[in-house]
Each structure stands twice: as C-alpha cells, then as structure tokens.
Design an enzyme around this catalytic site. Sequence first.
Site: not given
Ligand code: DON
Length: 304
Positions: A64, A67, A189, A240, A258
Amino acid sequence: MIDFQHIIDTIAKEANTAEERGKVASYIPELSKVSAKKFGITLLDADGNSFSAGDSNERFSIQSISKVLALAKAFDLEGDHLWQRVGVEPSGDPFNHLSLLEMENGIPRNPLINAGAIVICDILVSKLNAPKQDFLTFVQQIANDPTITYDEAVAQSEKKTGFKNYAAAYLIKSYGNLTNDVETVLDLYFYMCSLTLSCEQLVKVFYIFMNHGKCLRNQHYLNIFQIKRINAIMLTCGFYDEAGEFAFEVGLPGKSGVGGGIVALLPNEFCVATWSPGLNDKGNSKLGMRALEKLTTKTGLSIF
Ligand code: DON
C-alpha cells in the site's frame, strides 16, 4: 547536531532482540514466505545524507505504500478534478472495508484505502499510454534507479486471491465511478502493490514529499500545493484505522504496507523508511511503528 546514525543503530539493535514481532501477512500467499526476523531502517536527511541499519538494503513488497505514488502521478495528470471521484477523509475502517463504499455511493473515502487506490488506478489507466510501464518509469526516475521492478510472483499471487478488491472494484463500477473494465484496472493495482524496494530506495522516492516536490537531483515532480495535500492525506489516512495512533505515537505523515514497510517524513528535514514484516492487528508493521516512535521521541523531531 543530532547523531542520526547512533540513534538508528540503537533502534535497530532493540528491534533485533524484540520477541513480539507481529504476524507476517498471509492473505496474499506470496508475502507469507518472508521471515519475521527481518528489520531494516534508513533515514535520508534534506542534504542527502543517508543513515542505515539492519536489512536496509534488502528489497521487500511495498504494497500500500505504492498508493501514495499512484496518487502523486494521478494528481499530476488530473489536477483537482481528482477530488470529484475520491474523498479526503479518514475512513476509520480497515483498508479493505466495503461498507462505507456502498453507503457513500461508490466514492471512496480517501485515495489510500484499497477502494480509493482502485479509483486512482482507473485514472492512470485512462491517462497513461502504457500504464504499468509508465508508472514504473515514474518511480524509477524519481529514485534515479532503473533497477526498481515489480515482483511478478507477488502480483500473480494477489490476482488469484484478491477477492475483496474485485468486490470493491465492481461496487465502484456499479456506481459509475470506474471508467475502464475491472480486470484492466486491477491488473495495474496488483502490479503497483507488488513494487519491490529496499528502505534505501524508498527514502529516495519519498524525498520528493519532504522536499517540496523535488527529487534528490532537483527535478520537479509536483508543486508545493500538491505536496501539501498529499502529506495531509498521509497524516490523516496513511494508517487506516490506526492513523490516530500513528499521529499520536510518531507525529509524522507516513504510509504503511502489508509487506511490513513504513515510510514517514518531516518536511524540510528528513524522510525515513522501516521494514519489519510482522504486522499488528490493524495491518501495520509492529516494530516499524515502535521504531518510528523511538526516532521522533529520541530526536524531538516531529511535525508537532
Ligand atoms: O490490496 C491489498 O490488500 C494489498 N495489495 C495492499 C494492502 C496494504 O498494503 C494495506 N496496508 N497496510
């Protein structure tokens, strides 16, 4: 003068002996292969001096964190029109929640939750000739590092298991806030999330957010008004439903992923990246958050 190297060495030493390291993400199967023992940290100051410790040179899946970079590119291409399709309020929800999206008619709360980043990817698909390649080139150019790549295995792993992202994308599409088809948008994405960078590479990319939009080579990517907006969104939405806790403990705009990475910055002063794959129950790196709390407490440097 603050002795950043000494502080960073102390933080890394403490992290290396920590017993409670959190849980490595497994909902994207490929991510679960990474050892929870890893810990890296790099701080890059405004003058370009870099201070590192631990596994700072090892590449990891930034997830993320990407993003913010997608937002930067879309903001550059689209300007303030962007805000008609995505909000700027913290969601107070986990990164992949769908309920608010339905209540708010397919306009995601902010660009740093999954739904918001999917809308941003839709904009990039519409505006770029070769979205995956052009986005990668954008990141490589900021860092002046052509070795930065996507991780094919991570992208494919997420494509097979990203059911919630498919659900979010179809929901957004049903409200008319997705112009391109779901497969094409999610392809960008998933690849964007699979970008692999080390802490040392990450701080070079995020240098633009602490340096009024200019990279280490002094090339301009965004204007100061855009940087102000993106940093505000990182502060309020970068973690978040733990954004408040991060502001409270660390006091810097930042973004987590993540894969266990966190990047944070103090405008005009420094940019810092940490990597520790074990996550807390909100999906943010447990030791990364602790390390950054120590950094801002020991140095007395935060936006507050
Ligand atoms: O879309 C997802 O769930 C992952 N590619 C990214 C989520 C993420 O990194 C949230 N972060 N803390």
